[in-house]
Design an enzyme around this catalytic site. Structure first.
Site, PDB file in Angstrom:
ATOM      1  CE1 TYR A  48       2.178  49.755  -2.079  1.00 30.06           C
ATOM      2  CE2 TYR A  48       1.873  49.748  -4.463  1.00 30.06           C
ATOM      3  CZ  TYR A  48       1.968  49.074  -3.270  1.00 30.06           C
ATOM      4  OH  TYR A  48       1.846  47.708  -3.252  1.00 30.06           O
TER       5      TYR A  48
ATOM      6  N   GLY B 220       2.437  42.449  -7.793  1.00 30.05           N
ATOM      7  CA  GLY B 220       3.580  42.999  -8.510  1.00 30.05           C
ATOM      8  C   GLY B 220       3.370  43.346  -9.962  1.00 30.05           C
TER       9      GLY B 220
ATOM     10  CE1 TYR C 230       9.442  52.700  -3.463  1.00 29.99           C
ATOM     11  CE2 TYR C 230       7.477  53.967  -3.989  1.00 29.99           C
ATOM     12  CZ  TYR C 230       8.126  53.042  -3.207  1.00 29.99           C
ATOM     13  OH  TYR C 230       7.449  52.455  -2.175  1.00 29.99           O
TER      14      TYR C 230
ATOM     15  CB  CYS D  90      11.537  72.833   4.175  1.00 29.60           C
ATOM     16  SG  CYS D  90      10.500  74.290   4.254  1.00 29.60           S
ATOM     17  CD  GLU D  91      13.522  66.952   3.344  1.00 29.85           C
ATOM     18  OE1 GLU D  91      14.519  66.632   2.664  1.00 29.85           O
ATOM     19  OE2 GLU D  91      13.468  66.840   4.580  1.00 29.85           O
TER      20      GLU D  91
ATOM     21  NE  ARG E 118       3.085  49.309  -8.723  1.00 28.66           N
ATOM     22  CZ  ARG E 118       3.848  50.165  -8.027  1.00 28.66           C
ATOM     23  NH1 ARG E 118       3.715  51.451  -8.212  1.00 28.66           N
ATOM     24  NH2 ARG E 118       4.742  49.712  -7.170  1.00 28.66           N
TER      25      ARG E 118
ATOM     26  N   PRO F 148      -2.720  41.209  -6.147  1.00 31.80           N
ATOM     27  CG  PRO F 148      -4.516  41.571  -7.602  1.00 31.80           C
ATOM     28  CD  PRO F 148      -3.933  40.547  -6.652  1.00 31.80           C
TER      29      PRO F 148
ATOM     30  NE  ARG G  31       4.378  54.887  -6.643  1.00 37.82           N
ATOM     31  CZ  ARG G  31       4.771  54.994  -7.886  1.00 37.82           C
ATOM     32  NH1 ARG G  31       4.427  56.041  -8.600  1.00 37.82           N
ATOM     33  NH2 ARG G  31       5.497  54.060  -8.439  1.00 37.82           N
TER      34      ARG G  31
END
Ligand SMILES: *Cc1c(COP(=O)(O)O)cnc(C)c1O
Length: 443
Positions: free
Chosen positions: A394, A258, A339, A365-366, A299, A297, A335
């Site tokens: 990620y 984290g 987020y 297409c979004e 990230r 760990p 990401r």
């Protein structure tokens, strides 16, 4: 491939990111002395580029901060589960935090000798996954509910194998981060309420197949301050002492993962200092406990080691907005959409001219398919390459085939060589598992 010999891998040492200007030829972004333009030419785009030296440097910060105490750094496989990266970390002594049987398969493929350093987290382990992990003889199960502990005991008894377990406790600590990646409050689905843990450890003594190995906590992701980790570990330390009084002596405390990174890439960010402060907060809370410390760990180890290279397809204006449309999309890096994450985006060969405010978007297409909104960026034109930085964690791990888009290739720059560690998917591979089913036969 030609390499800029004056920018040895060591040049990137100490910097927050391994991507920097090459010193010969036109001004251009490179990695480990390699030209990103040349890499895109050889391997195509979108392309993930990682620096092995940077990953090892980041991993080393944890090892250094923990030197002098019994410890194990279990890299969180879900952040980037590339086999080559798992192999690289295993060679440097890493253990692994896995969250599925699929991730265990990855560790066994990349580094079978490391299976004794694997811990298994996750709130929804199936009986098959538990069996597979028991058979593989992993270090410990991080159990997230009483029902899971019961299932673990039953599966262990059936196989006549002892199962080492740690309860993943929920310390009910608030950590400032995005709500989707916060996990340490009692309202979250993760872990067992810490107030229940003592009773559960005591009840587990009745199974001869369960071995109480440790206790774990993971309070969330991208947490930029050390205090919440210290607060969580203080509660965990209290539990360890209570259990000791009950005659249950745990061997390890796992503080989870984290620790956050600096996506803004500020020059002041000192990764070793961040890790030292984090470890000091945890060790401060565990003072006086003679116990092995595990960290998980993800990230922090891999995020800044990687960039997603994309080519600009079009630059178009709609009303007041300018859109830079790249050949990478949300299926390659979700990401920002998931987020509201911020990633720095830089042209690989900057053009002269003032910065412009643009939206950088993909072809999916979004409307959620974007990498940046209202970003001030040096001008780019169709055909230019851009690097989306800090995409090593990620990124590829959360990629998908949405819009029937094959996933990108990945290259790892290790010392003096560039290695293709995953080739680009083909359209044939995407279609292979499917059955058309319209052969006229009755259903
Ligand atoms: C996701 C996760 C991690 C890694 O989190 P990072 O923020 O990437 O460090 C560690 N442990 C557990 C249990 C996780 O679910």
């Amino acid at each position: 491939m030609d390499r800029d010999s004056t920018t040895a891998a060591g040049r990137a040492r100490g910097l927050a990111r391994p991507f920097h200007s090459l010193t010969n030829g036109p001004q251009e972004l490179g990695c480990g002395g390699y030209s990103l333009t040349a890499l895109a030419g050889q391997y195509g785009t979108p392309l993930y580029v990682y620096s092995a030296d940077h990953i090892i440097e980041r991993f080393g910060y944890f090892e250094r901060a923990l030197a002098g105490r019994e410890h194990l750094v279990c890299y969180a496989v879900k952040a980037n589960s590339s086999l080559a990266i798992l192999r690289l970390l295993a060679e440097h002594g890493a253990g692994f935090d896995i969250v599925s049987g699929g991730e265990l398969r990855r560790v066994l493929t990349a580094a079978p000798e490391a299976v004794g350093r694997v811990v298994f987290s996750g709130a929804g382990k199936t009986a098959e996954e538990i069996d597979f992990a028991l058979e593989s003889n992993i270090l410990a199960f991080h159990v997230e509910s009483e029902a899971e502990l019961k299932l673990l005991a039953a599966r262990a008894a059936r196989r006549k194998r002892k199962a080492r377990f740690s309860l993943r406790v929920n310390p009910d600590v608030f950590a400032e981060t995005h709500p989707y990646i916060s996990t340490g409050l009692s309202e979250h689905k993760f872990g067992i309420e810490i107030s229940q843990a003592r009773r559960i450890y005591n009840e587990a003594r009745s199974s001869r197949w369960l071995v109480a190995h440790g206790v774990s906590a993971h309070i969330g992701s991208q947490i930029r301050t050390a205090e919440p980790f210290g607060a969580a570990m203080a509660r965990v330390a209290r539990l360890v002492c209570e259990l000791e009084r009950d005659g249950i002596r745990l061997r390890s405390v796992d503080a989870g993962g984290g620790l956050g990174i600096d996506y803004e890439g500020s020059a002041e960010f000192d990764p070793q200092a961040a890790v030292n402060e984090y470890v000091a907060a945890i060790e401060g809370a565990l003072k006086g406990l003679d116990i092995k410390l595990l960290l998980e760990p993800g990230r922090f180890v891999v995020a800044q080691a990687g960039a997603l290279l994309a080519r600009v397809l079009y630059v178009k204006r709609n009303g007041k907005k300018t859109f830079v449309i790249t050949d990478a999309g949300m299926n390659d890096l979700i990401r920002p959409a998931l987020y509201q994450a911020w990633h720095e985006i830089v042209p690989v060969r900057p053009r002269p001219g003032a910065k412009k405010v643009v939206d950088v978007v993909g072809p999916v297409c979004e409307s959620g398919d974007f990498f940046a909104h209202d970003r001030r960026m040096k001008p780019v034109e169709p055909g230019d390459l851009v690097a989306i930085l800090d995409a090593g964690a990620y990124g590829m791990a959360q990629s998908s085939n949405y819009n029937s888009r094959p996933r990108p290739a990945e290259v790892l720059i290790a010392g003096n060589e560039v290695r293709l560690i995953r080739r680009r998917e083909s359209h044939e591979e995407l279609l292979a598992p499917e059955l058309v089913g319209l052969t006229g036969a009755a259903v």
